[in-house]
Scaffold this active site. Structure first.
Site, PDB file in Angstrom:
ATOM      1  N   GLY A   1       2.920  -1.066 -18.532  1.00 12.28           N
ATOM      2  CA  GLY A   1       2.634  -2.207 -19.388  1.00 12.28           C
ATOM      3  C   GLY A   1       3.549  -3.386 -19.224  1.00 12.28           C
TER       4      GLY A   1
ATOM      5  N   GLN B   1       5.162   2.900 -23.191  1.00 10.63           N
ATOM      6  CA  GLN B   1       4.434   1.672 -23.496  1.00 10.63           C
ATOM      7  C   GLN B   1       5.154   0.925 -24.626  1.00 10.63           C
ATOM      8  OE1 GLN B   1       2.126   0.156 -21.897  1.00 10.63           O
ATOM      9  NE2 GLN B   1       1.334   1.725 -20.484  1.00 10.63           N
TER      10      GLN B   1
ATOM     11  N   CYS C   1      13.647  -9.712  10.764  1.00  9.19           N
ATOM     12  CA  CYS C   1      12.786  -8.545  10.550  1.00  9.19           C
ATOM     13  C   CYS C   1      12.584  -7.800  11.867  1.00  9.19           C
ATOM     14  CB  CYS C   1      11.440  -8.988   9.983  1.00  9.19           C
ATOM     15  SG  CYS C   1      10.302  -7.618   9.640  1.00  9.19           S
TER      16      CYS C   1
ATOM     17  N   ASP D   1       6.075   0.133  -7.322  1.00 12.89           N
ATOM     18  CA  ASP D   1       4.871  -0.008  -6.498  1.00 12.89           C
ATOM     19  C   ASP D   1       4.196  -1.313  -6.875  1.00 12.89           C
ATOM     20  OD1 ASP D   1       1.874   0.447  -7.812  1.00 12.89           O
ATOM     21  OD2 ASP D   1       3.522   1.072  -9.109  1.00 12.89           O
TER      22      ASP D   1
ATOM     23  N   HIS E   1       3.964  -6.306   8.200  1.00 16.48           N
ATOM     24  CA  HIS E   1       5.229  -7.036   8.051  1.00 16.48           C
ATOM     25  C   HIS E   1       5.699  -7.047   6.601  1.00 16.48           C
ATOM     26  CE1 HIS E   1       8.210 -10.216   7.894  1.00 16.48           C
ATOM     27  NE2 HIS E   1       7.487 -10.730   6.897  1.00 16.48           N
TER      28      HIS E   1
ATOM     29  N   ASP F   1      -2.801   6.821 -20.122  1.00 18.47           N
ATOM     30  CA  ASP F   1      -2.102   6.008 -21.119  1.00 18.47           C
ATOM     31  C   ASP F   1      -2.959   4.817 -21.510  1.00 18.47           C
ATOM     32  OD1 ASP F   1      -1.786   4.854 -18.543  1.00 18.47           O
ATOM     33  OD2 ASP F   1      -0.133   3.633 -19.268  1.00 18.47           O
TER      34      ASP F   1
ATOM     35  N   ASP G   1      -1.665   7.216  -9.642  1.00 18.65           N
ATOM     36  CA  ASP G   1      -1.748   6.591 -10.951  1.00 18.65           C
ATOM     37  C   ASP G   1      -2.911   7.234 -11.703  1.00 18.65           C
ATOM     38  OD1 ASP G   1      -1.628   4.951 -13.112  1.00 18.65           O
ATOM     39  OD2 ASP G   1      -1.965   3.083 -12.029  1.00 18.65           O
ATOM     40  N   SER G   2      -2.840   7.258 -13.010  1.00 19.63           N
ATOM     41  CA  SER G   2      -3.856   7.952 -13.804  1.00 19.63           C
ATOM     42  C   SER G   2      -5.192   7.237 -13.822  1.00 19.63           C
ATOM     43  CB  SER G   2      -3.370   8.108 -15.246  1.00 19.63           C
ATOM     44  OG  SER G   2      -3.331   6.831 -15.873  1.00 19.63           O
ATOM     45  N   GLY G   3      -5.203   5.959 -13.479  1.00 27.90           N
ATOM     46  CA  GLY G   3      -6.416   5.166 -13.591  1.00 27.90           C
ATOM     47  C   GLY G   3      -6.536   4.469 -14.932  1.00 27.90           C
ATOM     48  N   GLY G   4      -5.578   4.721 -15.834  1.00 29.65           N
ATOM     49  CA  GLY G   4      -5.621   4.100 -17.152  1.00 29.65           C
ATOM     50  C   GLY G   4      -5.639   2.585 -17.092  1.00 29.65           C
ATOM     51  N   PHE G   5      -4.802   2.020 -16.226  1.00 32.27           N
ATOM     52  CA  PHE G   5      -4.743   0.559 -16.112  1.00 32.27           C
ATOM     53  C   PHE G   5      -6.094  -0.003 -15.671  1.00 32.27           C
ATOM     54  CE2 PHE G   5      -4.064  -3.323 -13.634  1.00 32.27           C
ATOM     55  CZ  PHE G   5      -3.372  -4.095 -14.556  1.00 32.27           C
TER      56      PHE G   5
ATOM     57  N   CYS H   1       6.967  -9.299  13.888  1.00 33.36           N
ATOM     58  CA  CYS H   1       8.060 -10.251  14.140  1.00 33.36           C
ATOM     59  C   CYS H   1       8.653 -10.106  15.539  1.00 33.36           C
ATOM     60  CB  CYS H   1       9.142 -10.088  13.082  1.00 33.36           C
ATOM     61  SG  CYS H   1       8.588 -10.596  11.428  1.00 33.36           S
TER      62      CYS H   1
ATOM     63  N   CYS I   1       9.984  -5.626  12.443  1.00 35.55           N
ATOM     64  CA  CYS I   1       8.638  -5.065  12.507  1.00 35.55           C
ATOM     65  C   CYS I   1       7.907  -5.501  13.774  1.00 35.55           C
ATOM     66  CB  CYS I   1       7.824  -5.450  11.272  1.00 35.55           C
ATOM     67  SG  CYS I   1       7.169  -7.123  11.307  1.00 35.55           S
TER      68      CYS I   1
END
Length: 371
Positions: free
Chosen positions: A218, A191, A306, A268, A337, A149, A95-99, A311, A308
């Site tokens: 956004g 956006q 599940c 994500d 899990h 962004d 991620d760009s880090g903008g958020f 579980c 995993c």
């Protein structure tokens, strides 16, 4: 660049219109639709790369802002890039880090040049420009990189949302002009907040820069889920069909299903591991808060459906004990899990799409899953 990256739609569900695909990157192929575990600081909290391979994670996400501040992109470059630094051999998206920058609110100042901000670690001043954002991600060596962004929160006015999308597009051009690494794919970001016409305007402005991927930013920033679905519906028929579509920061089971229905290929979110560390698990019947007293003598599996490690080997009573005793293993097992639950959900979604029964799958899921 076409040699390093490509996207192919493999099937379109006759029942729903949802699609499966294969996204080729320098570090391997990704079957879509896919959920990406978040490893913000070059680690998915408490899990090793071997753990992630075991639960069939195809790609993970790391964050430019955090890695720039600590340990620094130059150090990671010296280490051979992010893949080598963290010993992860499959694809990585940064991620760009903008958020994160825009989440600092009173600690940053934004102009057309870029975003000036104070580090949340020590208050030191930094300037993040589109060019610097690309340089940092080049040093990190991630497969998929995001433009810088301007992300606006739910409730932002129409006028401010329009200014943000215009600045986002201005920054996109600057990112595009300096990004020359053929082993990295730059995703433009759409956006426009919750305004349908602004979303379509932003998408139109972004399209000329789409090479093999586009992101929707956004959303999931405070708006009701129905409003997010409404915006995705508005954009669905206008999104490029020959590129993967990435809905940023979305990762609850219901939102994954609804996003896929609306044409999204990649997701994500930190939700899965964050709630795991607080003792909450996703299960096929809904969320389980494992610290609750009713699980004190419950010697059944967390989720019998599940496969995993958690579980297959441990009971709810044991997991409750771990959390009440403050043992790290509890957070680790629940994190593994929750991620496996979402990755298996995406695998089941792909199977349902390929068998032309995604709407049936969606109905069956909601009949069992109680949030």
């Amino acid at each position: 660049m076409a040699e390093e990256f490509s996207f192919t739609t493999t099937h379109i569900c006759k029942q729903s219109g949802a699609r499966t695909g294969i996204f080729k990157t320098p570090h391997g192929e990704i079957q879509t639709p896919i959920y990406m575990p978040v490893g913000t600081q070059a680690t998915v909290k408490s899990l090793t790369p071997k753990d992630l391979e075991e639960i069939e994670a195809q790609i993970i996400l790391s964050n430019t802002y955090h890695l720039y501040l600590r340990p620094g992109n130059e150090l990671i470059k010296k280490a051979g890039g992010l893949h080598t630094f963290m010993n992860w051999k499959r694809p990585i998206l940064t991620d760009s880090g903008g958020f994160q920058v825009f989440s600092l609110s009173d600690m940053r100042k934004v102009t057309d040049e870029g975003a000036e901000f104070k580090s949340h670690l020590n208050g030191e001043k930094h300037m993040m420009t589109p060019e610097k954002c690309m340089k940092i991600q080049n040093d990190l060596g991630s497969d998929i990189i995001m433009q810088l962004d301007v992300c606006t929160e739910y409730g932002t006015s129409y006028e401010d949302s329009k200014k943000a999308l215009e600045r986002t597009n201005l920054w996109l051009k600057r990112c595009y002009d300096v990004q020359k690494n053929p082993k990295q794919m730059l995703f433009p970001i759409v956006q426009g907040n919750v305004f349908a016409d602004l979303r379509l305007e932003s998408l139109k402005l972004a399209k000329p820069y789409v090479k093999c991927g586009i992101a929707i930013g956004g959303l999931s920033v405070g708006e009701p889920k129905e409003k997010m679905y409404e915006i995705l519906d508005v954009m669905k028929d206008e999104l490029p069909t020959d590129s993967p579509r990435y809905l940023m920061g979305v990762g609850s089971p219901d939102c994954l299903i609804e996003g896929v229905l609306r044409g999204v290929d990649m997701f994500d979110c930190v939700l899965a591991t964050r709630i795991a560390r607080n003792g909450t698990a996703f299960t096929s019947c809904g969320k389980v808060v494992i610290k609750n007293a009713k699980y004190k003598e419950d010697f059944t599996s967390l989720d019998p459906e599940c496969d995993c490690e958690c579980c297959k080997n441990y009971t709810k009573a044991y997991l409750r004990h771990l959390f009440n005793a403050g043992e790290i293993l509890g957070a680790r097992l629940l994190s593994k899990h929750n991620l496996r639950f979402l990755l298996k959900l995406m695998s089941d979604i792909r199977k349902a799409i390929n068998e032309d029964r995604f709407l049936d799958f969606r109905k069956e899921f909601y009949e069992k899953y109680k949030d």
